[in-house]
Design a protein around this motif. Structure first.
Motif, PDB file in Angstrom:
ATOM      1  N   ARG A 218       0.186  -0.963  -0.213  1.00  0.00           N
ATOM      2  CA  ARG A 218       0.245   0.130  -0.044  1.00  0.00           C
ATOM      3  C   ARG A 218       0.468   0.758  -0.482  1.00  0.00           C
ATOM      4  O   ARG A 218       0.505   2.397  -0.625  1.00  0.00           O
ATOM      5  CB  ARG A 218      -0.542   0.245   1.004  1.00  0.00           C
ATOM      6  CG  ARG A 218      -2.034  -1.242   1.364  1.00  0.00           C
ATOM      7  CD  ARG A 218      -3.043  -1.108   1.835  1.00  0.00           C
ATOM      8  NE  ARG A 218      -2.580  -1.204   3.808  1.00  0.00           N
ATOM      9  CZ  ARG A 218      -2.951  -2.078   4.526  1.00  0.00           C
ATOM     10  NH1 ARG A 218      -3.197  -3.441   3.427  1.00  0.00           N
ATOM     11  NH2 ARG A 218      -2.074  -1.659   5.426  1.00  0.00           N
ATOM     12  N   LEU A 219       1.553   1.064   0.407  1.00  0.00           N
ATOM     13  CA  LEU A 219       2.760   2.649   0.833  1.00  0.00           C
ATOM     14  C   LEU A 219       3.209   2.310  -0.208  1.00  0.00           C
ATOM     15  O   LEU A 219       4.208   4.038  -1.152  1.00  0.00           O
ATOM     16  CB  LEU A 219       4.175   2.187   2.182  1.00  0.00           C
ATOM     17  CG  LEU A 219       3.749   2.654   3.402  1.00  0.00           C
ATOM     18  CD1 LEU A 219       4.540   1.990   4.046  1.00  0.00           C
ATOM     19  CD2 LEU A 219       3.220   4.083   3.526  1.00  0.00           C
ATOM     20  N   HIS A 220       3.827   1.627  -1.185  1.00  0.00           N
ATOM     21  CA  HIS A 220       4.507   1.499  -2.523  1.00  0.00           C
ATOM     22  C   HIS A 220       3.520   2.430  -3.166  1.00  0.00           C
ATOM     23  O   HIS A 220       3.767   2.436  -4.327  1.00  0.00           O
ATOM     24  CB  HIS A 220       4.886  -0.101  -2.825  1.00  0.00           C
ATOM     25  CG  HIS A 220       5.927   0.258  -4.271  1.00  0.00           C
ATOM     26  ND1 HIS A 220       4.694  -0.315  -5.368  1.00  0.00           N
ATOM     27  CD2 HIS A 220       7.155   0.305  -4.712  1.00  0.00           C
ATOM     28  CE1 HIS A 220       5.779  -0.103  -6.533  1.00  0.00           C
ATOM     29  NE2 HIS A 220       7.211   0.461  -5.877  1.00  0.00           N
ATOM     30  N   GLU A 221       2.432   1.295  -3.357  1.00  0.00           N
ATOM     31  CA  GLU A 221       1.450   2.296  -4.621  1.00  0.00           C
ATOM     32  C   GLU A 221       0.828   4.050  -4.480  1.00  0.00           C
ATOM     33  O   GLU A 221       1.050   4.371  -5.651  1.00  0.00           O
ATOM     34  CB  GLU A 221       0.174   1.983  -4.860  1.00  0.00           C
ATOM     35  CG  GLU A 221       0.096  -0.193  -4.813  1.00  0.00           C
ATOM     36  CD  GLU A 221      -0.807  -1.160  -5.019  1.00  0.00           C
ATOM     37  OE1 GLU A 221      -2.095  -0.209  -4.336  1.00  0.00           O
ATOM     38  OE2 GLU A 221      -1.181  -2.361  -5.267  1.00  0.00           O
ATOM     39  N   LYS A 222       1.380   4.144  -2.836  1.00  0.00           N
ATOM     40  CA  LYS A 222       1.144   5.292  -2.651  1.00  0.00           C
ATOM     41  C   LYS A 222       1.784   6.287  -3.411  1.00  0.00           C
ATOM     42  O   LYS A 222       1.567   7.557  -3.825  1.00  0.00           O
ATOM     43  CB  LYS A 222       0.833   5.501  -0.992  1.00  0.00           C
ATOM     44  CG  LYS A 222       0.035   6.628  -0.620  1.00  0.00           C
ATOM     45  CD  LYS A 222      -0.084   6.976   0.972  1.00  0.00           C
ATOM     46  CE  LYS A 222      -0.159   8.647   1.458  1.00  0.00           C
ATOM     47  NZ  LYS A 222      -0.214   8.611   2.775  1.00  0.00           N
ATOM     48  N   GLU A 223       3.148   5.896  -2.889  1.00  0.00           N
ATOM     49  CA  GLU A 223       4.520   6.835  -3.126  1.00  0.00           C
ATOM     50  C   GLU A 223       4.521   7.062  -4.680  1.00  0.00           C
ATOM     51  O   GLU A 223       4.711   7.945  -4.818  1.00  0.00           O
ATOM     52  CB  GLU A 223       5.846   5.968  -2.359  1.00  0.00           C
ATOM     53  CG  GLU A 223       5.488   6.363  -1.313  1.00  0.00           C
ATOM     54  CD  GLU A 223       5.679   8.026  -1.198  1.00  0.00           C
ATOM     55  OE1 GLU A 223       5.761   8.762  -1.752  1.00  0.00           O
ATOM     56  OE2 GLU A 223       5.191   8.582   0.792  1.00  0.00           O
ATOM     57  N   MET A 224       4.142   5.345  -5.324  1.00  0.00           N
ATOM     58  CA  MET A 224       4.463   5.886  -7.202  1.00  0.00           C
ATOM     59  C   MET A 224       3.460   6.576  -7.699  1.00  0.00           C
ATOM     60  O   MET A 224       3.567   7.266  -8.901  1.00  0.00           O
ATOM     61  CB  MET A 224       4.315   3.735  -7.563  1.00  0.00           C
ATOM     62  CG  MET A 224       5.245   3.681  -7.201  1.00  0.00           C
ATOM     63  SD  MET A 224       6.419   4.089  -7.697  1.00  0.00           S
ATOM     64  CE  MET A 224       8.385   4.552  -5.771  1.00  0.00           C
ATOM     65  N   ILE A 225       1.998   6.818  -7.004  1.00  0.00           N
ATOM     66  CA  ILE A 225       1.207   7.725  -7.927  1.00  0.00           C
ATOM     67  C   ILE A 225       1.490   9.337  -7.405  1.00  0.00           C
ATOM     68  O   ILE A 225       1.746   9.746  -8.555  1.00  0.00           O
ATOM     69  CB  ILE A 225      -0.143   7.401  -7.066  1.00  0.00           C
ATOM     70  CG1 ILE A 225      -0.641   5.737  -7.703  1.00  0.00           C
ATOM     71  CG2 ILE A 225      -1.160   8.483  -7.497  1.00  0.00           C
ATOM     72  CD1 ILE A 225      -2.195   5.211  -6.933  1.00  0.00           C
ATOM     73  N   ARG A 226       2.028   9.456  -6.034  1.00  0.00           N
ATOM     74  CA  ARG A 226       2.193  10.429  -5.215  1.00  0.00           C
ATOM     75  C   ARG A 226       3.671  11.299  -6.493  1.00  0.00           C
ATOM     76  O   ARG A 226       3.758  12.065  -6.944  1.00  0.00           O
ATOM     77  CB  ARG A 226       2.175  10.728  -4.464  1.00  0.00           C
ATOM     78  CG  ARG A 226       3.299  12.336  -3.974  1.00  0.00           C
ATOM     79  CD  ARG A 226       3.953  11.876  -2.741  1.00  0.00           C
ATOM     80  NE  ARG A 226       1.994  11.371  -1.899  1.00  0.00           N
ATOM     81  CZ  ARG A 226       2.308  11.105  -0.038  1.00  0.00           C
ATOM     82  NH1 ARG A 226       3.606  11.727  -0.229  1.00  0.00           N
ATOM     83  NH2 ARG A 226       1.412  11.088   0.993  1.00  0.00           N
TER      84      ARG A 226
END
Length: 229
Positions: A218-226
């Motif tokens: 979840r952290l990975h997906e959030k940071e990649m989108i940001r």
């Protein structure tokens, strides 16, 4: 072409598997006419039989299923899974503008379709302290360094239920103002709690945090989108 066909084609070009963050970059959504293409990609992958789940956050094409399963990447206690989560953690660090380090013994291991050496932003660990302490830091699975070349966070990806080797490394590094993370399956949380409660680890309890694989995804997906925005 349907939207699903664009996703299938992108995943084929990526060797038959991809994370959502990779698909967000690779899929041509210019003609989709939607304001939420990332959500559309996620929905397509999760709801169609053409795709199947390999790891938390990692999906494969069903037409490649036999080939991918022969790599044993659907299992959790193997080298692929370990390097997969190392890669995710390093990419999170890169997105947050940290320098990321992965130990020499792991640099040639595979993160999806590339070597971990291509994910880490620095090749050698910074000499931030005495050599006898650096030798422990050099073996940590992933290290984030700040702009002053001092460690911000240490991550150990732990597939076993022992945790003692990882905690032993953290013990040697406890004098630094740094974050310590044990990354493991959420089912192993109880075992971790049992071990960290031992008196020998009393000095570490307030500094080491347990984080499960799904939270890393979840952290990975959030940071990649940001990062992409």
């Amino acid at each position: 072409m349907k939207q699903k066909d664009f996703v299938i084609e992108a995943m084929r070009k990526n060797g038959g598997m991809a994370t959502f963050s990779q698909l967000n970059k690779m899929v041509d959504v210019s003609l989709w006419g939607t304001k939420t293409p990332f959500a559309s990609i996620r929905s397509i992958v999760q709801r169609n039989d053409e795709f199947f789940k390999l790891q938390p956050g990692l999906w494969g094409l069903s037409e490649f299923k036999n080939k991918l399963l022969n790599l044993n990447i659907d299992k959790t206690d193997n080298e692929f899974s370990h390097s997969y989560f190392q890669g995710l953690i390093a990419e999170i660090g890169n997105a947050r503008k940290f320098d990321t380090y992965i130990p020499a013994q792991d640099k040639n291991k595979i993160f999806i379709n590339q070597k971990l050496s291509n994910v880490a932003s620095i090749e050698k660990i910074y000499d931030f302290t005495y050599p006898n302490i650096i030798r422990y830091a050099k073996t940590i699975d992933v290290v984030w360094f700040n702009e002053r070349k001092l460690p911000n966070a240490f991550f150990e990806v732990e597939h076993s239920t022992d945790f003692k080797n990882s905690l032993g490394k953290f013990y040697e590094l406890q004098d630094f103002r740094v974050k310590f993370f044990i990354v493991a399956q959420k089912e192993k949380r109880r075992r971790y709690d049992d071990i960290i409660s031992a008196s020998i680890y009393k000095d570490l309890r307030d500094f080491v945090k347990f984080i499960d694989y799904e939270s890393i995804v979840r952290l990975h997906e959030k940071e990649m989108i940001r990062y992409e925005i």
